[in-house]
Design a protein around this motif. Structure first.
Motif, PDB file in Angstrom:
ATOM      1  N   GLU A  67      -2.933 -10.717 -11.138  1.00 23.56           N
ATOM      2  CA  GLU A  67      -3.158 -10.445  -9.714  1.00 23.56           C
ATOM      3  C   GLU A  67      -2.550  -9.109  -9.306  1.00 23.56           C
ATOM      4  O   GLU A  67      -3.160  -8.350  -8.543  1.00 23.56           O
ATOM      5  N   PHE A  68      -1.363  -8.803  -9.801  1.00 18.49           N
ATOM      6  CA  PHE A  68      -0.750  -7.512  -9.480  1.00 18.49           C
ATOM      7  C   PHE A  68      -1.617  -6.370  -9.985  1.00 18.49           C
ATOM      8  O   PHE A  68      -1.882  -5.404  -9.258  1.00 18.49           O
ATOM      9  N   ASN A  69      -2.065  -6.470 -11.222  1.00 10.21           N
ATOM     10  CA  ASN A  69      -2.896  -5.417 -11.800  1.00 10.21           C
ATOM     11  C   ASN A  69      -4.227  -5.283 -11.078  1.00 10.21           C
ATOM     12  O   ASN A  69      -4.774  -4.176 -10.966  1.00 10.21           O
ATOM     13  N   THR A  70      -4.770  -6.395 -10.579  1.00  9.71           N
ATOM     14  CA  THR A  70      -6.027  -6.340  -9.827  1.00  9.71           C
ATOM     15  C   THR A  70      -5.839  -5.551  -8.533  1.00  9.71           C
ATOM     16  O   THR A  70      -6.663  -4.693  -8.186  1.00  9.71           O
ATOM     17  N   HIS A  71      -4.759  -5.822  -7.797  1.00  9.05           N
ATOM     18  CA  HIS A  71      -4.469  -5.070  -6.574  1.00  9.05           C
ATOM     19  C   HIS A  71      -4.293  -3.586  -6.890  1.00  9.05           C
ATOM     20  O   HIS A  71      -4.795  -2.720  -6.157  1.00  9.05           O
ATOM     21  N   LEU A  72      -3.571  -3.300  -7.970  1.00  7.55           N
ATOM     22  CA  LEU A  72      -3.316  -1.905  -8.343  1.00  7.55           C
ATOM     23  C   LEU A  72      -4.614  -1.196  -8.711  1.00  7.55           C
ATOM     24  O   LEU A  72      -4.855  -0.042  -8.311  1.00  7.55           O
ATOM     25  N   LYS A  73      -5.473  -1.873  -9.457  1.00  7.02           N
ATOM     26  CA  LYS A  73      -6.758  -1.294  -9.850  1.00  7.02           C
ATOM     27  C   LYS A  73      -7.617  -1.005  -8.637  1.00  7.02           C
ATOM     28  O   LYS A  73      -8.227   0.071  -8.529  1.00  7.02           O
ATOM     29  N   HIS A  74      -7.677  -1.951  -7.695  1.00  8.82           N
ATOM     30  CA  HIS A  74      -8.480  -1.754  -6.490  1.00  8.82           C
ATOM     31  C   HIS A  74      -7.943  -0.585  -5.665  1.00  8.82           C
ATOM     32  O   HIS A  74      -8.717   0.215  -5.134  1.00  8.82           O
TER      33      HIS A  74
END
Length: 321
Positions: free
Chosen positions: A117-124
């Motif tokens: 989830e953290f990486n998803t927010h960062l990617k977005h």
């Protein structure tokens, strides 16, 4: 090598040929090596399925073998490693030992969920903030949304709730699922922190004592403490203060609780994205934890500054987040 799903049936016979006693060990070694080579050559998905089916076959056909294997594994952990003064536990992955010692089989799943989830927010955030083909209005508002999610990520784990959960109009199912995840992540971080203290409490004369692990745990705690000093808190020595209790009669549970509360408050939930990310990475490194879908996203100085700029923007009218 036959696949693990093969249903082996041996016909009975009045005369069963037995290999000469001298060749028994050679046959055992050949079968073992052949099976190892076959398993190693398979793709990850097929290999996992084959191993699981093999274990199920052993469980069904030879039910006494798995308990014997577990007993052998347990003995291995408390015997001295060859040519070493350390215990056999050295050869066991630290994260697997933590899961066993703290009886937390869900830990690895929860850690992977948190990283994903953290990486998803960062990617977005990176995608929107760097996309010059969309309107500046959409780029700014979307970047602000994900920058706030990133800045609040550690604070939400610390509090075990977030603004969406506290909003009166939030969907109840979403609230329940969000709180479930945050509680699971909060508890997972606490277990990682408690595990750092395990080697410090071990009896120097006991079978689980490992001086190398003790030094490594202390180095990790001092490294985490230095993250505060790196952001201008030169007089920050609170972790050292808690470690002093190790030489007193303060109960182990109290020391573990104080340390986990401190790190969750001052590091994970500090609001400083770099301190949060680096603290989590230090914990992952200590346990040799490699997330299933890739490492925890790195926060460079430039990226952190960009996230802070967007997070400080005023919430636009019409955007409810």
């Amino acid at each position: 090598m036959f696949p693990a799903t093969t249903d082996y049936k041996f016909a009975s016979s009045t005369h069963t040929a037995q290999p000469p006693s001298g060749s028994s060990a050679l046959i055992t070694a050949a079968v073992s090596q052949s099976f190892k080579a076959h398993i190693t050559s398979l793709s990850e998905e097929i290999r996992s399925k084959t191993i699981q089916e093999t274990l199920m076959f052993i469980h069904d056909q030879f039910p006494n073998e798995l308990p014997k294997f577990q007993e052998t594994l347990d003995k291995r952990r408390i015997t001295l490693a060859e040519n070493s003064s350390e215990t056999g536990a050295v050869s066991i992955r630290p994260l697997e030992k933590l899961v066993a010692d703290h009886n937390c089989p869900e830990l690895i799943t929860d850690l992977n969920s948190m990283v994903k989830e953290f990486n998803t927010h960062l990617k977005h955030f990176i995608n929107y903030s760097e996309d010059s083909e969309i309107s500046s209005y959409l780029r700014e508002h979307s970047s602000r949304r994900f920058s706030k999610q990133l800045e609040d990520f550690g604070k939400d784990i610390h509090k075990r709730t977030n603004q969406n959960c506290e909003a009166g109009h939030a969907d109840s199912k979403v609230v329940v699922e969000t709180q479930r995840k945050l509680v699971a992540w909060h508890n997972s971080v606490k277990i990682l922190i408690h595990g750092l203290l395990d080697p410090l409490f071990n009896n120097p004369e006991g079978p689980d004592h490992n001086s190398r692990e003790k030094d490594k745990a202390l180095a990790t705690l001092h490294d985490i403490q230095s993250l505060k000093q790196d952001v201008g808190k030169n007089d920050y020595f609170k972790i050292d203060g808690i470690l002093r209790y190790l030489t007193t009669k303060v109960p182990r549970e109290n020391i573990c609780s104080r340390l986990s509360d401190l790190i969750l408050t001052d590091f994970i939930g500090s609001g400083n994205l770099k301190v949060f990310q680096k603290t989590l990475q230090r914990l992952f490194d200590y346990y040799h934890f490699i997330p299933f879908e890739g490492p925890l996203g790195e926060i460079t100085d430039e990226l952190c500054e960009s996230i802070q700029i967007y997070a400080a923007m005023k919430k636009p009218t019409g955007f409810d987040y």
